[in-house]
Design an enzyme around this catalytic site. Structure first.
Site, short mmCIF file in Angstrom:
data_model
loop_
_atom_site.label_atom_id
_atom_site.label_comp_id
_atom_site.label_asym_id
_atom_site.label_seq_id
_atom_site.Cartn_x
_atom_site.Cartn_y
_atom_site.Cartn_z
N SER A 7 0.83 -1.20 0.00
CA SER A 7 0.00 0.00 0.00
C SER A 7 0.87 1.25 0.00
O SER A 7 1.67 1.46 0.91
CB SER A 7 -0.90 0.01 1.25
OG SER A 7 -1.41 1.31 1.42
N HIS A 32 -1.55 -1.39 -3.92
CA HIS A 32 -2.80 -1.03 -3.24
C HIS A 32 -2.82 0.49 -3.04
O HIS A 32 -1.88 1.07 -2.51
CB HIS A 32 -2.83 -1.76 -1.89
CG HIS A 32 -4.11 -1.64 -1.14
ND1 HIS A 32 -5.24 -2.37 -1.45
CD2 HIS A 32 -4.45 -0.87 -0.07
CE1 HIS A 32 -6.20 -2.07 -0.60
NE2 HIS A 32 -5.76 -1.16 0.24
N ASP A 34 -4.90 3.59 -1.48
CA ASP A 34 -5.93 3.94 -0.49
C ASP A 34 -6.44 5.35 -0.68
O ASP A 34 -5.71 6.32 -0.47
CB ASP A 34 -5.34 3.81 0.93
CG ASP A 34 -5.12 2.36 1.32
OD1 ASP A 34 -6.08 1.58 1.29
OD2 ASP A 34 -3.97 2.01 1.65
N MET A 36 -8.99 8.17 0.62
CA MET A 36 -9.78 8.51 1.82
C MET A 36 -10.35 9.91 1.70
O MET A 36 -9.66 10.83 1.25
CB MET A 36 -8.87 8.46 3.05
CG MET A 36 -8.21 7.13 3.26
SD MET A 36 -7.13 7.21 4.70
CE MET A 36 -6.46 5.55 4.67
N HIS A 65 -8.60 1.12 -3.23
CA HIS A 65 -9.47 0.93 -2.06
C HIS A 65 -10.13 2.27 -1.74
O HIS A 65 -9.50 3.16 -1.18
CB HIS A 65 -8.58 0.43 -0.90
CG HIS A 65 -9.32 0.17 0.37
ND1 HIS A 65 -8.68 -0.12 1.56
CD2 HIS A 65 -10.66 0.15 0.66
CE1 HIS A 65 -9.58 -0.31 2.51
NE2 HIS A 65 -10.78 -0.14 2.00
N MET A 67 -12.16 4.49 0.33
CA MET A 67 -12.75 4.71 1.66
C MET A 67 -13.46 6.05 1.61
O MET A 67 -13.02 7.04 2.20
CB MET A 67 -11.65 4.66 2.73
CG MET A 67 -11.16 3.24 2.99
SD MET A 67 -9.58 3.17 3.82
CE MET A 67 -8.49 3.27 2.42
N MET A 136 -11.20 -6.05 5.89
CA MET A 136 -10.33 -5.17 6.67
C MET A 136 -9.94 -5.85 7.98
O MET A 136 -10.80 -6.39 8.67
CB MET A 136 -11.04 -3.85 7.01
CG MET A 136 -11.31 -2.91 5.84
SD MET A 136 -9.86 -2.19 5.06
CE MET A 136 -8.93 -1.52 6.41
N ASP A 174 -6.45 -6.66 4.55
CA ASP A 174 -5.84 -5.33 4.56
C ASP A 174 -5.81 -4.76 5.98
O ASP A 174 -6.85 -4.53 6.58
CB ASP A 174 -6.66 -4.42 3.63
CG ASP A 174 -6.13 -3.00 3.55
OD1 ASP A 174 -5.00 -2.74 4.03
OD2 ASP A 174 -6.85 -2.15 3.00
N GLY A 176 -2.47 -4.03 9.13
CA GLY A 176 -1.66 -4.60 10.20
C GLY A 176 -0.92 -5.88 9.84
O GLY A 176 -0.46 -6.61 10.72
N GLY A 196 1.29 -2.06 4.14
CA GLY A 196 1.73 -0.68 3.94
C GLY A 196 2.99 -0.39 4.69
O GLY A 196 4.11 -0.43 4.15
N SER A 197 2.83 -0.14 5.98
CA SER A 197 3.99 0.25 6.78
C SER A 197 5.06 -0.85 6.85
O SER A 197 6.25 -0.55 6.89
CB SER A 197 3.56 0.68 8.19
OG SER A 197 2.64 -0.24 8.71
#
Ligand code: DX5
Ligand code: ZN
Length: 220
Positions: A7, A32, A34, A36, A65, A67, A136, A174, A176, A196-197
């Site tokens: 992500s 991915h 995101d 928002m 994605h 949101m 999620m 998606d 964590g 992501g992170s």
């Protein structure tokens, strides 16, 4: 086949082109993205103009994605700016079957996403029509949150339905995901893994991706 979908939410936006290039050099196929809106989730990321720019420098599959509230308003715009898979939240959408049809009519893959506390049956009933279901494993809105282990059962339930009904629907998890829980996600039935992170905040994303790919190779 497991697809890794890093992500870019956790990437350095000042050098998005380099970050995407790094994914391509790692033989990644999905990215991915995101989006928002500050309404459906308490955070704002970016929208069509940014996606349009990165489309010009990347041939990765854009797994987008959304949101955002009332995603049905913007399906054409996201299709036109170069998204390949458009995942909208079922909680945010008034007419889910119509939105799935609209995405498909534009030649894109239709994905639907579900928040951790929404009844999982609310997405299962659309799996026959979907190209991808996104479960999620954190509350949507931010990268870097802690994985919710209860999501695994929800992935299992979807995977069960997909296999029993012999569907082609991809199953994405998606939020964590890290090197410690990724195997659990795959064992539960997920075949598109977002991180992501864990990728972009690591000191060496290129090497980090190799570690995930090694794990994926154990499952093929
Ligand atoms: C959260 C986003 C995720 C996020 C994942 O709302 O949907 O895609 O980027 O980030 P990590 O992997 O850090 O949880
Ligand atoms: Zn996401």
């Amino acid at each position: 086949m497991i697809n890794f979908a890093p992500s870019v939410l956790s990437a350095d936006f000042a050098k998005l082109s380099d970050e995407l290039n790094l994914l391509e050099r790692s033989n990644i196929t999905y990215v991915h993205i995101d989006v928002m809106d500050g309404m459906f989730v308490p955070n704002i990321s970016f929208g069509m103009p940014v996606i349009e720019c990165i489309r010009k420098v990347s041939s990765l599959i854009f797994d987008t994605h959304l949101m955002i509230e009332k995603p049905e308003r913007y399906i054409k715009e996201f299709a036109d700016c170069g998204c390949d898979i458009i995942d909208f939240h079922i909680e945010a959408c008034k007419d889910i079957p119509k939105t799935i049809k609209k995405i498909k009519s534009l030649g894109k893959k239709a994905g639907a996403a579900i928040k951790p506390k929404t009844d999982i049956n609310d997405i299962i009933k659309y799996l026959d029509e979907l190209d991808l279901a996104l479960v999620m494993s954190v509350e949507p809105g931010f990268g870097g949150q802690k994985f919710m282990p209860e999501s695994l059962k929800r992935v299992e339930k979807c995977a069960d339905y997909i296999s029993k009904n012999n569907l082609k629907c991809e199953l994405e998890i998606d939020g964590g995901i890290n090197l410690l829980n990724v195997k659990d996600a795959i064992n539960a039935g997920a075949n598109v893994i977002v991180a992501g992170s864990a990728v972009f905040k690591s000191s060496d994303p290129f090497e980090e991706i190799k570690k995930y790919k090694k794990i994926f190779s154990e499952f093929t």
